[in-house]
Design a protein around this motif. Sequence first.
Motif, short mmCIF file in Angstrom:
data_model
loop_
_atom_site.label_atom_id
_atom_site.label_comp_id
_atom_site.label_asym_id
_atom_site.label_seq_id
_atom_site.Cartn_x
_atom_site.Cartn_y
_atom_site.Cartn_z
N GLN A 90 28.28 21.34 53.59
CA GLN A 90 28.68 20.07 52.99
C GLN A 90 28.38 20.11 51.49
O GLN A 90 27.23 20.20 51.07
CB GLN A 90 27.93 18.91 53.64
N ALA A 93 28.12 15.27 47.06
CA ALA A 93 29.09 14.27 46.62
C ALA A 93 29.03 14.11 45.12
O ALA A 93 27.97 13.95 44.54
CB ALA A 93 28.79 12.93 47.30
N ASP A 152 35.66 16.11 55.62
CA ASP A 152 36.69 16.94 55.00
C ASP A 152 37.95 16.14 54.70
O ASP A 152 38.56 16.29 53.64
CB ASP A 152 37.03 18.13 55.91
N ARG A 155 37.46 13.97 51.63
CA ARG A 155 37.48 14.73 50.38
C ARG A 155 38.87 15.16 49.98
O ARG A 155 39.17 15.33 48.79
CB ARG A 155 36.56 15.95 50.53
N ARG A 159 40.45 11.59 45.50
CA ARG A 159 40.34 12.56 44.40
C ARG A 159 40.14 11.92 43.02
O ARG A 159 39.86 12.62 42.05
CB ARG A 159 41.60 13.43 44.35
N LEU A 165 34.22 8.20 46.73
CA LEU A 165 34.01 9.31 47.66
C LEU A 165 32.57 9.37 48.11
O LEU A 165 32.28 9.53 49.32
CB LEU A 165 34.42 10.63 47.00
N GLU A 169 31.41 8.90 52.04
CA GLU A 169 30.70 10.01 52.71
C GLU A 169 29.42 9.50 53.36
O GLU A 169 29.10 9.87 54.50
CB GLU A 169 30.38 11.11 51.70
#
Length: 585
Positions: A90, A93, A152, A155, A159, A165, A169
């Motif tokens: 992982q 972030a 996944d 992500r 963007r 994000l 997460e």
Amino acid sequence: MLQNPPSTAPYIIQKYGGTSVGRSAAGIVEIVRSYVEGGNRVALVCSARSGHTKATGTTNLLLRAALEALRPKGPEIGSSLPSLRGSPSQSPAPGGQSGTSTPATPATPRGSYLLGGSLSSLARLAGGRAQSEDGKELFDDTVDEIKQGHLDAARQVIRNSPDVLAAVEEELEYDCERLRGFLRAAQIIDEISTRSKDIIMGVGERLSCRIITAALRDRGIDAELVSLENIIDWDVQAEEQEVSSKSVDGPPQLGQAFYSRLSQRLGERLAECGDRVPVVTGFFGVVPGSLLAQVGRGYSDLCAALCAVGVGAAELQVWKEVDGIFTADPRKVPTARLLSTITPEEAAELTYYGSEVIHPFTMEQVIRAAIPIRIKNVDNPAGEGTIIFPDTTGSQPEEHTALDAVAPKVAPSAPASLPESALEPHLGPTAITIKDTVVVLSVHSNRKTISHGFFARIFGTLDKHGIVVDLISTSEVHVSMAIHGEIRKSVLDRVVRDLKVVGEITLSRDMAILSLVGKHMKNMVGVAGKMFTTLAEGNVNIEMISQGASEINISCVIEERDAVKALNLVHLKLLHQAPQPLAGY
């Protein structure tokens, strides 16, 4: 940020299936943007993400984890609560947590569908359970797979904003760890009830909606996650009063009053979102008798329908990976045509007999409120799709309960988006479909003179084993039934053994049901004759013939190896040209 138009604008409810969420999350965002910018008020209902194969879909993985929770791996004692946080697989972030535009990891709400208490306390409770040498249970790997797949996916689609994000997460990992804790608790008591299975399945919709909500925010659309696990909170007595029928062998079936009240609650909840775009979980809580038992795996479609009724939507859109409903499966029939409109009765028949259109009970909820359903393609949003809406004739008045008044209603005339000409009834068949993997079970009575009780014994045996009959052809002492062939062999063997006391049993395997559907076929003389003559000329043998009392479909059972040939022959003869409008309308 881009927001929904003012609350005076009617809603368009958009339902996205698991495959669309898994493959086309970015496309979903652009579809929502185009509708909002076009002045439409939009709300989304999302299913759990699907994987590359059905077995790797989130719902199936969750059900697998539930089974694994009851099968500990090894003898070693000790407990830990594994996490992907900080693992090499992982990536960190970007952007950290400062200045995030979404809420931090939420606390467990009062009355939450998962167990209360902290995850660490659940880990301590799990001490003493059998575990593998690496300290992990069987379900740990499955939970990790679910978690990593959603991380996944997030992500890939988020963007533009590192803060968005990072927040999603953390939320995804939080939900997965709560799931892990719930499974550990279920393992301790060594039981997963039907309610617990519903709760576990509901995690999938929550995870997918988190990703879609974050993706909308990432692209400047003000969205709000609407999680419905606590939407059903009225007392048990009220729930019992809303049960329409009770069964000795199965759960009580909820009546229309229950769903009318639920649609009202959903409408009130969506109104709380204001000008934000609601992203609604398809799972709407634990219902009496289990959501799976009451509705089945199509509960997210039903949730979208109830949302549409609750807000008096202008339209319910069901987004799939096809342009709409065709006259036949275009993968098998090259000349198949896209249907611009279809009646609910025809769509229900196509669903029953092999074409995945939409759950019939879902259609009932919105059609009774005069809300059209539009099937559209997530990969071709500019296409018109297919509209499911009653034609201008032949509709029977619906019976309504007192609670139906709680949901907004649309006038029963054609919606403004539908031209009246598109809803005119047409003469002849509408579509043809095939249902593969069928077994024909025939019973010939061994009592030639006394036949009373013959049918009761047969259908009582089928009910005991949970066998659903698709088609039936009968005489006084002979019954032939077409049933789905994916029943476990052991179950079918028990059925045959139990029925041998009634009469002689024969089984015909590798069969298929061919169904010609059209609401107004009864107004056209000779449709059945043309169908069976066409099959005979094509050297296709017919095992059974059945026609419903409503005359909306004509079905027959043929050998599976002839299915594609039969589809093309009948389609070319009866459906190749568009039907003409019904004379006199």
